[in-house]
Design a protein around this motif. Structure first.
Motif, mmCIF file in Angstrom:
data_model
loop_
_atom_site.group_PDB
_atom_site.id
_atom_site.type_symbol
_atom_site.label_atom_id
_atom_site.label_comp_id
_atom_site.label_asym_id
_atom_site.label_seq_id
_atom_site.Cartn_x
_atom_site.Cartn_y
_atom_site.Cartn_z
ATOM 1 N N MET A 285 36.710 6.628 10.667
ATOM 2 C CA MET A 285 37.167 6.848 9.285
ATOM 3 C C MET A 285 36.122 6.385 8.278
ATOM 4 S SD MET A 285 41.219 6.133 9.001
ATOM 5 C CE MET A 285 41.278 4.515 9.744
ATOM 6 N N GLU B 248 36.100 9.582 6.051
ATOM 7 C CA GLU B 248 37.161 9.653 5.047
ATOM 8 C C GLU B 248 36.670 9.270 3.648
ATOM 9 O OE1 GLU B 248 39.870 10.977 6.007
ATOM 10 O OE2 GLU B 248 39.838 10.658 8.177
ATOM 11 N N MET C 219 39.789 5.259 3.506
ATOM 12 C CA MET C 219 40.397 4.991 4.827
ATOM 13 C C MET C 219 41.895 4.709 4.685
ATOM 14 S SD MET C 219 37.683 3.076 7.162
ATOM 15 C CE MET C 219 37.005 1.689 6.312
#
Ligand code: LER
Ligand code: MN
Length: 278
Positions: A195, A199, A202
């Protein structure tokens, strides 16, 4: 939900897959992890014959711990099997391995992880072959899901960063795939190491996944134990106790400087955060 469980990723094998504690030392893993207060293990296997599972069950029981899941990436790393492989036999071998693992954890309603075993799409982008490869891979995953449903196991589709695979890099893409199946036997595994690469946020990714979040792999930014890098676990895990589908927090880290130090450091960091949340 009750108390959040904490598990460590371990293996009886001396495998090429790095972020596992106590590789080749399962009895010691069970002993030391129970000493530190772990609730269970995530067992990374190549095959169902890698270790004496009845003996392991006895060791875990006397340590007051559980076999919470089986991780499956070694089939890809060591044997080259993958669920999205263009080769039919490779896909079939992967499904057979997953079915064997489902047989082990299904009766307790525990989990099998679909992480690295997915492989990658290899046919050229934008071609019919690529579409075909994706469809065949999805059919292989669906075969696993159908068997998991029959045997009571939960499958966890893990989001893995782009440098390891070109399939399901974000938690959101795993959620989309799971939502299409709409099965209580398919959830998502969110790994903080991946992540951190993929991302935008996260904690936002976990919040959006909500009840689909089945497991969170906790590795710091450098893939060492939580507390050894710069990931903000207090922020990441805020509210994790309210995730209704969460089976456990997993410690999947490189055994550096050594397994014992990592196991201790990881659970100390995670427990401190969970206790602050109460
Ligand atoms: C397995 O849990 C993982 O995080 C991946 O790096 C496997 O490829
Ligand atoms: Mn992981």
């Amino acid at each position: 939900m009750g108390k959040v469980k904490i598990a460590a990723s371990v293996t009886p094998n001396r495998t090429k897959f790095g972020p596992l504690l106590y590789p080749g030392e399962l009895p010691r893993a069970v002993r030391e992890l129970s000493e530190f207060g772990y609730d269970g293990i995530e067992l990374s296997l190549r095959t169902a014959e890698d270790t004496d599972l009845a003996d392991l069950a006895r060791q875990l029981e006397s340590a007051g711990m559980e076999l919470l899941s089986i991780a499956t990436g070694q089939s890809c790393i060591e044997d080259g099997y993958s669920l999205f492989n263009e080769d039919r036999e490779s896909r079939a071998a992967s499904v057979r391995r997953i079915r064997d693992f489902i047989d082990i954890v299904g009766p307790q309603g525990n989990a099998v992880i679909l992480g690295g075993i997915r492989g990658s799409l290899t046919a050229p982008a934008g071609t019919r072959e690529r579409e075909r490869q994706y469809a065949d891979g999805c059919a292989a995953v669906d075969e696993c899901l159908e068997y998991a449903q029959k045997r009571g196991a939960i499958l966890l589709l893990e989001a893995i960063n782009r440098y390891e695979t070109n399939l399901f890099n974000t938690v959101g893409s795993c959620c989309e795939f799971a939502a299409e199946r709409n099965s209580p036997h398919l959830r998502v595994l969110a790994d903080s190491f991946h992540m951190n690469i993929e991302e935008v946020s996260m904690e936002g990714a976990i919040e959006a996944a909500g009840p689909l979040t089945g497991v969170i792999h906790c590795a710091d930014s450098n893939r060492l134990a939580p507390g050894m890098g710069h990931t903000d676990f207090a922020r990441l895990l805020e509210g994790c106790e309210t995730l209704s589908g969460l089976l456990y927090l997993g410690v999947e880290v490189l055994p550096l400087p050594d397994s014992r130090t990592c196991a201790d450091q990881a659970i100390t960091t995670l427990k401190r955060i969970l206790e602050q949340e109460r």
